[in-house]
Design an enzyme around this catalytic site. Structure first.
Site, PDB file in Angstrom:
ATOM      1  N   SER A  85       8.194  -1.091  -3.562  1.00 51.06           N
ATOM      2  CA  SER A  85       6.814  -1.010  -4.025  1.00 51.06           C
ATOM      3  C   SER A  85       6.711  -1.741  -5.357  1.00 51.06           C
ATOM      4  O   SER A  85       7.339  -1.341  -6.336  1.00 51.06           O
ATOM      5  CB  SER A  85       6.415   0.462  -4.177  1.00 51.06           C
ATOM      6  N   LYS A 137       5.558  -3.802  -0.632  1.00 49.64           N
ATOM      7  CA  LYS A 137       4.212  -3.261  -0.863  1.00 49.64           C
ATOM      8  C   LYS A 137       3.780  -3.733  -2.233  1.00 49.64           C
ATOM      9  O   LYS A 137       4.568  -3.688  -3.178  1.00 49.64           O
ATOM     10  CB  LYS A 137       4.282  -1.739  -0.800  1.00 49.64           C
ATOM     11  N   LYS A 189       0.764  -3.352  -5.286  1.00 47.28           N
ATOM     12  CA  LYS A 189      -0.335  -2.539  -5.776  1.00 47.28           C
ATOM     13  C   LYS A 189      -1.542  -3.433  -5.994  1.00 47.28           C
ATOM     14  O   LYS A 189      -1.398  -4.570  -6.473  1.00 47.28           O
ATOM     15  CB  LYS A 189       0.065  -1.868  -7.094  1.00 47.28           C
ATOM     16  N   ASP A 242      -1.416  -1.204  -1.621  1.00 46.97           N
ATOM     17  CA  ASP A 242      -1.752   0.176  -1.993  1.00 46.97           C
ATOM     18  C   ASP A 242      -2.750   0.157  -3.151  1.00 46.97           C
ATOM     19  O   ASP A 242      -2.444  -0.362  -4.226  1.00 46.97           O
ATOM     20  CB  ASP A 242      -0.475   0.921  -2.405  1.00 46.97           C
ATOM     21  N   GLU A 296      -3.165   0.935   2.112  1.00 53.43           N
ATOM     22  CA  GLU A 296      -2.939   2.325   1.717  1.00 53.43           C
ATOM     23  C   GLU A 296      -4.001   2.828   0.738  1.00 53.43           C
ATOM     24  O   GLU A 296      -4.280   2.176  -0.270  1.00 53.43           O
ATOM     25  CB  GLU A 296      -1.534   2.414   1.086  1.00 53.43           C
ATOM     26  N   ASP A 331      -2.452   8.287   1.752  1.00 55.48           N
ATOM     27  CA  ASP A 331      -1.412   8.859   0.903  1.00 55.48           C
ATOM     28  C   ASP A 331      -2.061  10.068   0.207  1.00 55.48           C
ATOM     29  O   ASP A 331      -2.032  11.198   0.736  1.00 55.48           O
ATOM     30  CB  ASP A 331      -0.936   7.770  -0.097  1.00 55.48           C
ATOM     31  N   LYS A 345       4.783  12.155   1.832  1.00 53.72           N
ATOM     32  CA  LYS A 345       5.551  12.470   0.621  1.00 53.72           C
ATOM     33  C   LYS A 345       5.669  13.980   0.613  1.00 53.72           C
ATOM     34  O   LYS A 345       4.661  14.674   0.417  1.00 53.72           O
ATOM     35  CB  LYS A 345       4.800  12.024  -0.639  1.00 53.72           C
TER      36      LYS A 345
HETATM   37  O1  OSB Z   1       1.050   5.576  -4.437  1.00 50.04           O
HETATM   38  O2  OSB Z   1       2.867   5.327  -3.431  1.00 50.04           O
HETATM   39  C1  OSB Z   1       2.266   5.541  -4.470  1.00 50.04           C
HETATM   40  C2  OSB Z   1       4.740   5.756  -7.390  1.00 50.04           C
HETATM   41  C3  OSB Z   1       4.194   6.801  -8.108  1.00 50.04           C
HETATM   42  C4  OSB Z   1       3.025   7.372  -7.673  1.00 50.04           C
HETATM   43  C5  OSB Z   1       2.404   6.919  -6.504  1.00 50.04           C
HETATM   44  C6  OSB Z   1       2.960   5.891  -5.766  1.00 50.04           C
HETATM   45  C7  OSB Z   1       4.135   5.282  -6.232  1.00 50.04           C
HETATM   46  C8  OSB Z   1       4.785   4.154  -5.581  1.00 50.04           C
HETATM   47  C9  OSB Z   1       6.254   3.946  -5.869  1.00 50.04           C
HETATM   48  O3  OSB Z   1       4.203   3.343  -4.907  1.00 50.04           O
HETATM   49  C10 OSB Z   1       7.130   4.124  -4.681  1.00 50.04           C
HETATM   50  C11 OSB Z   1       8.596   4.246  -5.077  1.00 50.04           C
HETATM   51  O4  OSB Z   1       9.046   5.355  -5.397  1.00 50.04           O
HETATM   52  O5  OSB Z   1       9.280   3.223  -5.068  1.00 50.04           O
HETATM   53 MG    MG Z   2       0.463   5.311  -2.405  1.00 56.05          MG
END
Ligand code: OSB
Ligand code: MG
Length: 365
Positions: free
Chosen positions: A135, A161, A163, A188, A213, A238, A262
């Site tokens: 990510s 992924k 952001k 995401d 996402e 999510d 999660k």
């Molecule tokens: O939205 O998936 C998310 C990290 C912290 C809070 C929310 C998210 C995330 C990540 C990181 O996308 C994923 C990871 O742990 O590598």
């Molecule tokens: Mg997410």
């Protein structure tokens, strides 16, 4: 199993590089480590709440409060039969899923250690290694983003992924797609759009993404359903899925076509398992999300991601993607086929580096 003593450690773990999302940027990750002692065994769990309420209303501060004032008094000194029994006792607390999940994870670790079995076996996992991705946070500009993605591809990650947020969505995604036409890519938004502003994301539908996402609000299901109607790319939820009941309702109203599981967000591994099961019956793909966990939470994520319904790569990267030093003695490494091995030791299969734990502890009780 009688929970004789429970200790909490609020940690602050420096990240190797800052992690930026639509809700803010961090250069260190807070969390709470839960330690339960019983019959000569020690179990650990990680509460995924962070310092600020950007991703969720829960923070390390609220989780500390809920754990110490309500959840721990409910179970301390009590003979707990298992996760279901624990969940029943925690029912008196509304919400606060991450606080509950941290406690439940420590119980699972204890159960595994007591039986000499890895968490993977307790949960019904079927894989010895799981497919993972990385990510990637928001970068200064699309060119920098492409460079960061390139570096992760060189390390062996085969699913990425990125952001996104308003103003940094179609351009960023197009840049990555142009540079890597075959890459398994997803985005995401972390709730940064409304039904109206999300119309601007329509060009993403032509970029061959695995999924989009959480574009809309963290407590929304219905507008996601309306948005999904305008996209052929699957919408993945999510933040909006905080329990097995929400997962069922989201699928019934077709608010999404994929779910990011999660365990922290949904109240624990047992609830993650329930969501996995109900998605599997309906052939809805799930994958394991990440919360920049320490080795403790990472071990747990790998175990649940080994279940058969986890058909998409998880946000579970190698330790060196996050931390120079971790609180577990074990470090997780990426295999050449973009997988990470699921721990095989009893329980979570990790041990605590007490020196590192002490170094990153802000407060303990
Ligand atoms: O939205 O998936 C998310 C990290 C912290 C809070 C929310 C998210 C995330 C990540 C990181 O996308 C994923 C990871 O742990 O590598
Ligand atoms: Mg997410």
């Amino acid at each position: 199993m009688k929970l004789e003593r429970i200790h909490l450690y609020q940690l602050s773990m420096p990240l190797l590089t800052p992690f930026a999302t639509s809700f803010g940027s961090i250069d260190s990750r807070e969390c709470i480590l839960v330690e339960i002692r019983t019959d000569g065994l020690t179990g650990y769990g990680e509460c995924a709440a962070d310092r600020d309420p950007g991703y969720s209303y829960e923070t390390t501060g609220t989780a500390w409060h809920i754990l110490s004032e309500f959840l721990i008094p409910e179970v301390l000194g009590v003979d707990i039969q298992g996760p279901e029994d624990l969940q029943r006792r925690m029912d008196s607390v509304r919400g606060h899923q991450m606080a509950k999940a941290g406690l439940e994870m420590a119980l699972w670790d204890l159960l595994g250690k007591a039986q000499g079995r890895p968490l993977r076996a307790l949960l019904g996992g079927v894989r010895e290694r799981v497919e993972v991705g990385v990510s990637v946070g928001l970068q200064a500009n699309p060119e920098a983003l492409v460079q960061v993605v390139e570096r992760y591809l060189a390390q062996g990650y085969r699913r990425v992924k990125i952001k996104i947020k308003p103003g940094r969505d179609v351009g960023d995604t197009q840049a990555v797609r142009d540079a890597f036409p075959e890459l398994r890519l997803q985005v995401d938004a972390n709730s940064a759009y409304t039904l109206e502003t999300a119309q601007g994301l329509l060009p993403l539908d032509d970029l061959g993404l695995l999924l989009i996402e959480q574009p809309l609000a963290e407590d929304d299901l219905w507008d996601h359903r309306r948005l999904q109607e305008s996209f052929s790319t699957p919408i993945c939820l999510d933040e909006s899925i905080t329990s097995p009941r929400h997962a069922r309702q989201a699928l019934e109203m077709e608010a999404c076509r994929v779910i990011n599981i999660k365990p922290g967000r949904v109240g624990g591994l047992s609830h993650g398992l329930a969501i996995h099961d109900l998605c599997r019956i309906r052939s809805v793909p799930v994958w394991c999300g990440g919360m920049l966990e320490t080795g403790v939470g990472r071990a747990s994520n790998l175990a649940i991601a080994s279940l058969p319904g986890f058909s998409l790569p998880g946000d579970i990267s190698a330790t060196d993607r996050y931390y120079a030093e971790d609180i577990t003695n074990e470090r997780f490494i990426l295999n050449a086929d973009s997988t990470i091995n699921v721990p095989t030791g009893a329980g979570l299969g990790v041990t605590i580096n007490q020196k590192a734990l002490k170094k990153y502890t802000l407060r303990s009780s």
